[in-house]
Structure formats: structure tokens, C-alpha cells
Design a protein around this motif. Sequence first.
Motif, PDB file in Angstrom:
ATOM      1  N   ASP A 106      62.204  32.225  52.988  1.00  0.00           N
ATOM      2  CA  ASP A 106      61.351  31.033  53.009  1.00  0.00           C
ATOM      3  C   ASP A 106      62.178  29.835  52.572  1.00  0.00           C
ATOM      4  OD1 ASP A 106      58.948  32.666  53.341  1.00  0.00           O
ATOM      5  OD2 ASP A 106      59.247  33.229  51.244  1.00  0.00           O
ATOM      6  N   ILE A 107      61.812  28.657  53.086  1.00  0.00           N
ATOM      7  CA  ILE A 107      62.408  27.409  52.603  1.00  0.00           C
ATOM      8  C   ILE A 107      61.260  26.618  51.989  1.00  0.00           C
ATOM      9  CG2 ILE A 107      63.720  25.329  53.203  1.00  0.00           C
ATOM     10  CD1 ILE A 107      65.286  27.918  53.818  1.00  0.00           C
ATOM     11  N   ILE A 108      61.133  26.706  50.676  1.00  0.00           N
ATOM     12  CA  ILE A 108      59.977  26.143  49.983  1.00  0.00           C
ATOM     13  C   ILE A 108      60.358  24.908  49.171  1.00  0.00           C
ATOM     14  CG2 ILE A 108      58.161  26.638  48.262  1.00  0.00           C
ATOM     15  CD1 ILE A 108      57.964  28.322  50.862  1.00  0.00           C
ATOM     16  N   SER A 109      61.531  24.989  48.523  1.00  0.00           N
ATOM     17  CA  SER A 109      61.934  23.925  47.606  1.00  0.00           C
ATOM     18  C   SER A 109      63.434  23.689  47.723  1.00  0.00           C
ATOM     19  CB  SER A 109      61.612  24.359  46.164  1.00  0.00           C
ATOM     20  OG  SER A 109      62.329  23.571  45.248  1.00  0.00           O
ATOM     21  N   VAL A 110      63.857  22.460  47.430  1.00  0.00           N
ATOM     22  CA  VAL A 110      65.302  22.198  47.417  1.00  0.00           C
ATOM     23  C   VAL A 110      65.984  22.927  46.260  1.00  0.00           C
ATOM     24  CG1 VAL A 110      65.254  19.990  48.629  1.00  0.00           C
ATOM     25  CG2 VAL A 110      64.972  20.033  46.136  1.00  0.00           C
ATOM     26  N   ARG A 111      65.213  23.381  45.290  1.00  0.00           N
ATOM     27  CA  ARG A 111      65.807  24.107  44.157  1.00  0.00           C
ATOM     28  C   ARG A 111      66.495  25.399  44.602  1.00  0.00           C
ATOM     29  NH1 ARG A 111      60.598  23.206  42.029  1.00  0.00           N
ATOM     30  NH2 ARG A 111      60.493  21.549  40.478  1.00  0.00           N
ATOM     31  N   GLN A 112      66.172  25.880  45.808  1.00  0.00           N
ATOM     32  CA  GLN A 112      66.785  27.116  46.308  1.00  0.00           C
ATOM     33  C   GLN A 112      68.238  26.918  46.749  1.00  0.00           C
ATOM     34  OE1 GLN A 112      63.102  27.431  49.003  1.00  0.00           O
ATOM     35  NE2 GLN A 112      64.000  29.456  49.134  1.00  0.00           N
ATOM     36  N   PHE A 113      68.648  25.655  46.939  1.00  0.00           N
ATOM     37  CA  PHE A 113      69.935  25.385  47.580  1.00  0.00           C
ATOM     38  C   PHE A 113      71.086  25.172  46.606  1.00  0.00           C
ATOM     39  CE2 PHE A 113      66.886  24.551  50.831  1.00  0.00           C
ATOM     40  CZ  PHE A 113      67.535  24.825  52.031  1.00  0.00           C
ATOM     41  N   SER A 114      72.268  25.648  47.033  1.00  0.00           N
ATOM     42  CA  SER A 114      73.515  25.339  46.330  1.00  0.00           C
ATOM     43  C   SER A 114      74.340  24.429  47.241  1.00  0.00           C
ATOM     44  CB  SER A 114      74.298  26.627  46.079  1.00  0.00           C
ATOM     45  OG  SER A 114      74.690  27.180  47.342  1.00  0.00           O
ATOM     46  N   ARG A 115      75.414  23.897  46.721  1.00  0.00           N
ATOM     47  CA  ARG A 115      76.302  23.080  47.566  1.00  0.00           C
ATOM     48  C   ARG A 115      76.844  23.894  48.728  1.00  0.00           C
ATOM     49  NH1 ARG A 115      79.320  18.262  44.422  1.00  0.00           N
ATOM     50  NH2 ARG A 115      80.596  18.239  46.289  1.00  0.00           N
ATOM     51  N   ASP A 116      77.133  25.173  48.479  1.00  0.00           N
ATOM     52  CA  ASP A 116      77.650  26.026  49.569  1.00  0.00           C
ATOM     53  C   ASP A 116      76.608  26.178  50.681  1.00  0.00           C
ATOM     54  OD1 ASP A 116      80.058  26.348  48.421  1.00  0.00           O
ATOM     55  OD2 ASP A 116      79.709  28.398  47.694  1.00  0.00           O
ATOM     56  N   ASN A 117      75.339  26.397  50.279  1.00  0.00           N
ATOM     57  CA  ASN A 117      74.265  26.507  51.285  1.00  0.00           C
ATOM     58  C   ASN A 117      74.207  25.243  52.124  1.00  0.00           C
ATOM     59  OD1 ASN A 117      72.002  27.926  48.842  1.00  0.00           O
ATOM     60  ND2 ASN A 117      73.262  29.000  50.332  1.00  0.00           N
ATOM     61  N   LEU A 118      74.351  24.105  51.463  1.00  0.00           N
ATOM     62  CA  LEU A 118      74.231  22.828  52.172  1.00  0.00           C
ATOM     63  C   LEU A 118      75.398  22.627  53.126  1.00  0.00           C
ATOM     64  CD1 LEU A 118      72.958  20.625  49.224  1.00  0.00           C
ATOM     65  CD2 LEU A 118      71.636  21.352  51.208  1.00  0.00           C
ATOM     66  N   LEU A 147      67.965  16.611  55.672  1.00  0.00           N
ATOM     67  CA  LEU A 147      68.415  15.678  56.705  1.00  0.00           C
ATOM     68  C   LEU A 147      68.815  14.333  56.090  1.00  0.00           C
ATOM     69  CD1 LEU A 147      66.360  13.224  57.988  1.00  0.00           C
ATOM     70  CD2 LEU A 147      64.965  15.215  58.382  1.00  0.00           C
ATOM     71  N   ASP A 148      68.230  13.998  54.956  1.00  0.00           N
ATOM     72  CA  ASP A 148      68.649  12.776  54.256  1.00  0.00           C
ATOM     73  C   ASP A 148      70.097  12.904  53.772  1.00  0.00           C
ATOM     74  OD1 ASP A 148      66.100  11.733  54.647  1.00  0.00           O
ATOM     75  OD2 ASP A 148      65.392  12.248  52.633  1.00  0.00           O
ATOM     76  N   LEU A 149      70.396  14.034  53.147  1.00  0.00           N
ATOM     77  CA  LEU A 149      71.768  14.244  52.658  1.00  0.00           C
ATOM     78  C   LEU A 149      72.761  14.324  53.810  1.00  0.00           C
ATOM     79  CD1 LEU A 149      72.192  16.872  49.831  1.00  0.00           C
ATOM     80  CD2 LEU A 149      72.479  14.425  49.756  1.00  0.00           C
ATOM     81  N   TYR A 150      72.348  15.005  54.863  1.00  0.00           N
ATOM     82  CA  TYR A 150      73.202  15.135  56.055  1.00  0.00           C
ATOM     83  C   TYR A 150      73.511  13.747  56.617  1.00  0.00           C
ATOM     84  CZ  TYR A 150      74.506  16.804  60.776  1.00  0.00           C
ATOM     85  OH  TYR A 150      75.155  17.071  61.965  1.00  0.00           O
ATOM     86  N   THR A 151      72.518  12.867  56.556  1.00  0.00           N
ATOM     87  CA  THR A 151      72.705  11.500  57.055  1.00  0.00           C
ATOM     88  C   THR A 151      73.651  10.716  56.148  1.00  0.00           C
ATOM     89  OG1 THR A 151      70.516  11.552  58.057  1.00  0.00           O
ATOM     90  CG2 THR A 151      71.474   9.375  57.699  1.00  0.00           C
ATOM     91  N   ILE A 152      73.495  10.864  54.839  1.00  0.00           N
ATOM     92  CA  ILE A 152      74.395  10.158  53.907  1.00  0.00           C
ATOM     93  C   ILE A 152      75.844  10.568  54.199  1.00  0.00           C
ATOM     94  CG2 ILE A 152      75.079   9.898  51.482  1.00  0.00           C
ATOM     95  CD1 ILE A 152      72.101  10.268  50.726  1.00  0.00           C
ATOM     96  N   ARG A 153      76.039  11.870  54.370  1.00  0.00           N
ATOM     97  CA  ARG A 153      77.383  12.396  54.639  1.00  0.00           C
ATOM     98  C   ARG A 153      77.912  11.842  55.966  1.00  0.00           C
ATOM     99  NH1 ARG A 153      78.073  16.777  57.932  1.00  0.00           N
ATOM    100  NH2 ARG A 153      79.726  18.300  57.597  1.00  0.00           N
ATOM    101  N   ALA A 154      77.033  11.794  56.981  1.00  0.00           N
ATOM    102  CA  ALA A 154      77.471  11.304  58.295  1.00  0.00           C
ATOM    103  C   ALA A 154      77.762   9.802  58.259  1.00  0.00           C
ATOM    104  CB  ALA A 154      76.407  11.601  59.349  1.00  0.00           C
ATOM    105  N   GLU A 155      76.954   9.061  57.522  1.00  0.00           N
ATOM    106  CA  GLU A 155      77.090   7.594  57.524  1.00  0.00           C
ATOM    107  C   GLU A 155      78.235   7.131  56.630  1.00  0.00           C
ATOM    108  OE1 GLU A 155      75.016   5.187  59.197  1.00  0.00           O
ATOM    109  OE2 GLU A 155      74.283   6.937  60.297  1.00  0.00           O
ATOM    110  N   LEU A 156      78.376   7.782  55.465  1.00  0.00           N
ATOM    111  CA  LEU A 156      79.318   7.265  54.470  1.00  0.00           C
ATOM    112  C   LEU A 156      80.507   8.195  54.221  1.00  0.00           C
ATOM    113  CD1 LEU A 156      76.663   5.825  51.987  1.00  0.00           C
ATOM    114  CD2 LEU A 156      78.042   4.545  53.630  1.00  0.00           C
ATOM    115  N   GLY A 157      80.491   9.357  54.880  1.00  0.00           N
ATOM    116  CA  GLY A 157      81.642  10.255  54.811  1.00  0.00           C
ATOM    117  C   GLY A 157      81.727  11.107  53.559  1.00  0.00           C
ATOM    118  N   LEU A 180      67.807  17.327  44.924  1.00  0.00           N
ATOM    119  CA  LEU A 180      68.945  17.833  45.684  1.00  0.00           C
ATOM    120  C   LEU A 180      70.229  17.078  45.341  1.00  0.00           C
ATOM    121  CD1 LEU A 180      69.299  20.104  47.720  1.00  0.00           C
ATOM    122  CD2 LEU A 180      69.004  18.451  49.560  1.00  0.00           C
ATOM    123  N   LEU A 181      70.102  15.790  45.075  1.00  0.00           N
ATOM    124  CA  LEU A 181      71.278  14.983  44.733  1.00  0.00           C
ATOM    125  C   LEU A 181      71.905  15.421  43.420  1.00  0.00           C
ATOM    126  CD1 LEU A 181      70.176  11.392  45.819  1.00  0.00           C
ATOM    127  CD2 LEU A 181      72.196  12.633  46.652  1.00  0.00           C
TER     128      LEU A 181
END
Length: 327
Positions: free
Chosen positions: A26-38, A160-170, A195-196
Motif C-alpha cells: 500500500d502507499i498510504i503515507s510519505v512516512r513509508q519512503f526512504s531516499r533510496d525508495n524515492l 511528484l512535487d519532489l520529482y519536479t523540484i529535482r527536474a527543475e532545479l537539479g 517528505l522533505l
Amino acid sequence: MENGRTGSVKTVGLAPNLSSGFYGQDIISVRQFSRDNLSYIFGVADEMRAIVKRVGSSDLLKGHVLACVFYEPSTRTSSSFIAAMSRLGGSVIPINEVRYSSVTKGESLPDTIRTLESYADVIVLRHPDVGASEVAAEYARKPIINAGDGVGEHPTQALLDLYTIRAELGQIDGLHVAMVGDLRYGRTVHSLARLLCLYDVKMTFISPEILRLPLDVMNEVKDQGKQVRETYDVHEVIADVDVLYVTRVQRERFADQAQYEAVKDYYVITPELMDGAKQKMSIMHPLPRVSEISYALDDDPRAAYFRQMENGMYIRMALLAAVLGKA
Ligand code: NCD
């Protein structure tokens, strides 16, 4: 709870971290994620973008079915999930605002979920109650993806917000991210702020008093040792920010409409304000926009919100492929 999960790959226990992979989870919360997952999901999303740009679609999820169940309005989240599944060759049972489903006859969430999982392989759920996805996940053997649970979380948006930050600002590390507007009811802010915390960032929360970030989210951020600041004045920080994450005042969450009227136009991001910002920075917004970003900014190269919304489809393609074990 047992719920006949025997034989399923889904981990028992609520919203476990994703250390052993995404398959069946399940994907319920951002608390489930690590930097590696991202970084894994962002890598898959990059591949999805390349597929869409090159050939439009793939048959990676051919024969798979997604149930897309929305108990609250949605344009981007629901249609990007539907597009994501379609572009990967799968099909979708779309249930919007549950007006035409048996929920209006009084069916409970667990019964609806049990029904849909007997037809689908994965369920995307948006619901007005905090914790609804967690409840659904308790009953379901198939993966549940939280597409917004009231004022709780909106994990796929934060991805998708974090993915966008990475894409826009490197990069994400080293940035100053300011979130402005309705930090109290805005679930995208609750997920993004959490998540940040996985990154070395400075965060500023800009809101009127009654729309301040909830204490539990603030405490989680502070407990992670993040440098945070709160203010009501966007002018105070505009020159220093790398990301200005603007949010809509969430009218539907106010019990007192007079209170909504009093704060609804508290912030309007204008070209004049942006004259005082860095040249290399991003203006983001989960959308829909009401009046908080001037239309005159849409052609500003720093306005990333339409690219952000496109990125949502690639992230959701990546997530669907991952939970179905095909990434
Ligand atoms: C957001 C939501 O539903 O929380 N929209 C979205 O999913 N992109 C933000 C909002 O409604 O203001």
C-alpha cells in the motif's frame, strides 16, 4: 488484522516502510519512503517519461485493472492515474464522486473496497476522512494507493512535487523551500513537509494565523532537526527562496464560510512580488488554482506548475508499475 491475506504478498501491519520493495504494498503515507525508495521511483518515472515521449505507451501492465475511487472531486489526480494505467496498457474502473455507485445506497467503505478488489489489481482511493486509506488497506488484500485522505496526506502528490523540484532545479539538498497559503488544511503540504525531512533543506511556512501548519506536522519536522521558520509575510523571505510552493485556501474544509472569506485572498503571487525573487527558482502549486497565483505569471520561466502536473502522470505510471511488480 488477518482479513484473508494468506497467500498475498502484502505486508501485514499498517503502512510499513518500503524497504523490501514496492511489490504488493500500500502507499498510504510519505512516512513509508526512504531516499533510496524515492530515487528508485524517480528513475522509473524518468523511464516512463522517455516511453511516453518516444512512443506514447507500452504494454507493461497489459491485462491489469485499476479501480480509481474518488469520494471527493478531482481533475488531475484521477485523470493522471487513469492516463498512467492506460498508457501502460492496463484498464481502469473509474468511480467518480461515488454518486453513481452503491455508496449512495449506504454501502460502507470496507464493502466497497472488498467489491472492487475482486475485480481490480490495485485501488486508488480519495476520501474525505483522515485515515480512510489506512482503513481500506486493512480490509484489502490488493494494494491501496492513497490519493488524498481529507486533511491528512496526499503522498503521490508529494512524490511528484519532489520529482519536479529535482527536474527543475537539479537537486533537492541545500534548497530553501517556502510553502504559502493554507498550511492547515492543505494535505499536499502535510505530505511534502514530511517528505522533505529526508533531505538537507530549509523550510519556511507562510500563512495567516488561522491557517498555520498543524502542530503534529510541525513537531515531526522539528524532530528531524530541520531548520524551520514561520511567518505571515511572504515579502520577508521571497528573495531567499528556491521553491515557492503555493496552495489554494481549502474552502471545503471550513466550517465557517465567513472565516474562509476573510482569508481567501490573503496571498496573491504577482509579477511584482516575483521581481524580488531569484532568477533560478521555481513557483509550484498542486493545482487547482483559484486566485493565489496571478495568470500573468504563467509565462514566467520560473512557473513550474504546469510541468509539475505533467510529471504527476510519470510518477503515477512508475508507482503503478512498482506496486504491481513490473517496474
Ligand atoms: C490538491 C488536493 O486535492 O489536495 N489537488 C491535487 O490533488 N492536485 C490540492 C487542492 O485541492 O488544493
